[in-house]
Scaffold this active site. Structure first.
Site, PDB file in Angstrom:
ATOM      1  N   SER A 134       0.851  -1.188   0.000  1.00  0.00           N
ATOM      2  CA  SER A 134       0.000   0.000   0.000  1.00  0.00           C
ATOM      3  C   SER A 134       0.888   1.239   0.000  1.00  0.00           C
ATOM      4  O   SER A 134       2.072   1.179   0.340  1.00  0.00           O
ATOM      5  CB  SER A 134      -0.896   0.026   1.238  1.00  0.00           C
ATOM      6  N   ASP A 135       0.336   2.386  -0.365  1.00  0.00           N
ATOM      7  CA  ASP A 135       1.033   3.651  -0.136  1.00  0.00           C
ATOM      8  C   ASP A 135       0.855   4.020   1.341  1.00  0.00           C
ATOM      9  O   ASP A 135       0.100   3.377   2.079  1.00  0.00           O
ATOM     10  CB  ASP A 135       0.486   4.739  -1.059  1.00  0.00           C
ATOM     11  N   TRP A 136       1.545   5.065   1.771  1.00  0.00           N
ATOM     12  CA  TRP A 136       1.585   5.461   3.185  1.00  0.00           C
ATOM     13  C   TRP A 136       0.166   5.660   3.735  1.00  0.00           C
ATOM     14  O   TRP A 136      -0.564   6.552   3.295  1.00  0.00           O
ATOM     15  CB  TRP A 136       2.388   6.742   3.338  1.00  0.00           C
TER      16      TRP A 136
END
Length: 719
Positions: free
Chosen positions: A266-268
């Site tokens: 996932s992204d942050w």
């Protein structure tokens, strides 16, 4: 054998250890880090225990050989099964040696240099202990308001795909286990993040599946075809579902259809953000939806470690699904050689020798030269060494030229424009007057006018500071700040020859500059060696050869404006078009100010009438087009010859023009060269209404020229 070993290791792990292996935390969580133990603010809210940290699988933002070694050794001592950490970081356009931003690299149209830049970035990162870089960004972008446009390579699917491949080759090399000077690449942001509504970061994306496949997926697919090891999910929705919970996108398309078996991250914070998106009621449901979608690593939220064990025990998630994710992570660690040598390439002594060495700086200098685009020139450039030059503006003596995503670079090491020009215009022939990016005092304005009055020629160093673009750097007004436009206007009244050098991370609305300046050189954020590269162009030592990878709008009101658009039923340029009732603006042109593929040189080129060997293409017989290009000027120069195609009648509407190939050639004054392109039937395929991917027999137009606007067109038939 390696896979069997990973399976055996997996069988020894508890369910809690498996869930923790899917957790990625930032550097401060780890013992041995310089900021270790200082968990404050939002990080506290993750609620992770020391045991979860000890069992976690990867660390974000850790770089520096000594620190990486300390953290890895401390982690290995505490991890029950001795599973090493993966270290990941945003090494986007350089580590310590910073190259031009990716949008600038796209404007080089030079795949070999792009690959070399990624190879050098990997080499510096690997010796500093990094295992994975969050690059390349393969998002197709048509909206310059979006701050992350600087991280893309522009508006064209074909060019984007070629650069994605080049970056992956550069980062990864041929064998990550054998070559410890390379890092694993992670293509992002899957998918279609560049289409965020309003050009606003993290915003909604809504498009048809046909459009998604035809234009927006090609860059990611190219990176994966080149062997890219990881994929990062996007923050946005796709068809109403956030990417990190999108089973159709991740399980069906990425995993099943494309066969990707690498790690999906996932992204942050994106997993927990499923709650404000409105598709998860709480963290438990967010964890459930993300794991069902196939997200292997949760970056900087802790829903997996807190809820996956319970979701397995209650039967909502099969433990085999967790096992698959863990096994992919373990296999990547094995591929990187971390079980054999947990510190891998981290080497403090080699770090001192390799990082920011002259060889790397020379490569950065060359790419900065090749990325600069000459947008306008009424004979002012190149400058005469005997002239007195007034270098004026916010970037005259500014080291903020590295651009966003250069966190490991050093502004102090960046070569400023004034420093490089001073070496060429000494003995008082260079007058430097700086000012602010967004504000200029009256005293500074008067000093600038006095300096300009004493000079033979004015060089304006203008642009955006690095905070004006990059992630969360979106702007609705993409003109230069008003103070800079006032500076241009007041200096323009002096009637002196005036050239502008632009430092920025996006295509700009150039009104207020384009009319006033006699020459404009688009430098972008040119990186560590930017000043030296640009001074060599201004002095005529190097000939600019960059070509725009993204159109410059006439007005922000046109956005998105791009070359490969669809026609309408009432096109403005139709032969029988009525004055009013056509698709047009009443106050500005339909076309961009500067089109895709555009760029000038210190020499001129002429094109002969192109010739087709035959005007019929079949599945077995390709089409061959030849054109002779001649350097008609007084300087050696590099030309980018571009080939476009239009399908005149399709099952669905087709773009008015599509880049299919290009050739870069260098010609001496008076030299001519024949350039031949071969066009094959597979290059004419597209996604139909039923999502089948094929070509249609019928009429086409092939075009060749120096940019997407100024082309010679020839008809042909596909039978």
């Amino acid at each position: 054998m390696a896979k069997q070993h990973m399976q055996e290791l997996l069988q020894q792990m508890t369910l809690e250890e498996k869930a923790a292996q899917l957790l990625q935390l930032a550097t401060p969580f780890y013992e041995g880090a310089e900021s270790g133990g200082e968990i404050t603010g939002p990080m506290e809210s993750l609620g992770v225990t020391p045991q979860m940290v000890s069992d976690s699988g990867s660390v974000l933002g850790l770089a520096g050989a000594e620190e990486v070694i300390r953290v890895q050794e401390a982690h290995m001592a505490k991890n029950r099964l001795g599973i090493p950490l993966l270290t990941m970081a945003d090494i986007v356009h350089g580590f310590k040696t910073i190259f031009p931003v990716p949008l600038a690299i796209g404007c080089s149209w030079d795949l070999a240099l792009a690959e070399r830049s990624a190879e050098i970035a990997a080499r510096e990162a690997a010796v500093s202990g990094v295992h994975v870089t969050f690059a390349p960004m393969a998002d197709l972008v048509r909206d310059p308001r979006w701050g992350r446009v600087m991280e893309s390579t522009g508006e064209d699917p074909y060019l984007n795909s070629e650069f994605a491949r080049a970056f992956v080759r550069g980062f990864q090399g041929k064998d990550l286990a054998e070559d410890r000077t390379r890092v694993a690449a992670c293509v992002k942001h899957f998918a279609a993040y560049g289409l965020a509504e309003g050009g606003r970061d993290y915003n909604t994306v809504d498009l048809s599946e046909r459009q998604l496949r035809e234009f927006y997926l090609k860059g990611y697919k190219a990176a994966l075809d080149e062997g890219c090891e990881m994929v990062m999910t996007a923050f946005n929705t796709v068809d109403g579902i956030p990417a990190s919970a999108n089973q159709k996108l991740m399980r069906d398309l990425l995993r099943k259809e494309w066969g990707f078996d690498g790690v999906l991250i996932s992204d942050w914070g994106a997993v927990k953000e499923l709650i404000p998106h409105g598709v998860a009621e709480d963290e438990r449901e967010a964890a459930l939806k993300a794991i069902l979608a196939g997200v292997d690593i949760e970056m900087m939220t802790s829903t997996y470690v807190h809820h996956l064990p319970e979701l397995v025990k209650t039967g909502l998630v099969e433990e085999s699904m967790i096992d698959e994710a863990v096994l992919r992570i373990l296999q990547l660690k094995e591929k990187l050689g971390l079980f054999e040598n947990p510190i891998r390439g981290a080497d403090p002594a080699a770090e001192q020798e390799i990082i920011f060495c002259e060889e790397h700086r020379e490569a950065a200098r060359e790419l900065a030269v090749k990325s600069a685009v000459l947008l306008k020139n009424n004979g002012v450039l190149p400058l005469n060494p005997g002239q007195t030059v007034a270098l004026i503006g916010p970037f005259a003596e500014n080291s903020d030229i590295l651009g966003p995503w250069s966190w490991t670079g050093s502004r102090q090491d960046a070569v400023r424009l004034d420093q490089a020009m001073q070496r060429r215009w000494s003995d008082g022939r260079l007058i430097v007057e700086g000012c602010g990016v967004e504000s200029i005092t009256e005293e500074q304005m008067l000093s600038a006018e006095q300096a300009a009055a004493r000079a033979d020629v004015i060089v304006l160093a203008l642009g955006e500071d690095s905070e004006m673009s990059g992630e969360a750097g979106c702007r609705a007004d993409i003109r230069l700040p008003a103070a800079q436009l006032e500076l241009v206007s007041r200096l323009g009244r002096l009637g002196k020859p005036m050239a502008a050098v632009l430092f920025n991370g996006r295509p700009l609305d150039l009104h207020g500059i384009f009319e006033e300046a006699d020459a404009i050189l688009e430098a972008w954020f040119p990186g560590s060696e930017g000043g030296e590269a640009l001074a060599s162009i201004l002095a005529g030592e190097r000939n600019p050869s960059g070509r725009l990878a993204m159109s410059f709008p006439y007005s922000v009101g046109q956005v998105p404006v791009y070359y490969n658009h669809f026609n309408t039923g009432r096109p403005k340029d139709a032969p029988d078009a009525q004055v009013r009732y056509v698709s047009q603006y009443l106050d500005v042109p339909n076309e961009p100010l500067l089109p895709f593929g555009y760029g000038l040189s210190y020499t001129t080129f002429s094109y002969s009438t192109p010739v087709l060997e035959q005007d019929i293409m079949t599945g077995d017989e390709p089409l061959r087009l030849s054109v002779t290009v001649t350097n008609t000027g007084a300087n050696a120069g590099e030309e980018t010859v571009q080939l476009y195609v239009r399908d005149l009648s399709g099952d669905v509407v087709r773009p008015v023009k599509e880049l299919k190939d290009y050739a870069k050639i260098t010609l001496q004054p008076g030299e001519s060269r024949e350039v031949t392109f071969t066009l094959n039937e597979p290059q004419l395929r597209y996604y139909h209404a039923d999502l089948s991917h094929r070509s249609d027999p019928g009429r086409f137009v092939v075009s060749v020229g120096p940019n997407s606007r100024d082309t010679a067109d020839l008809p042909f038939q596909l039978s």
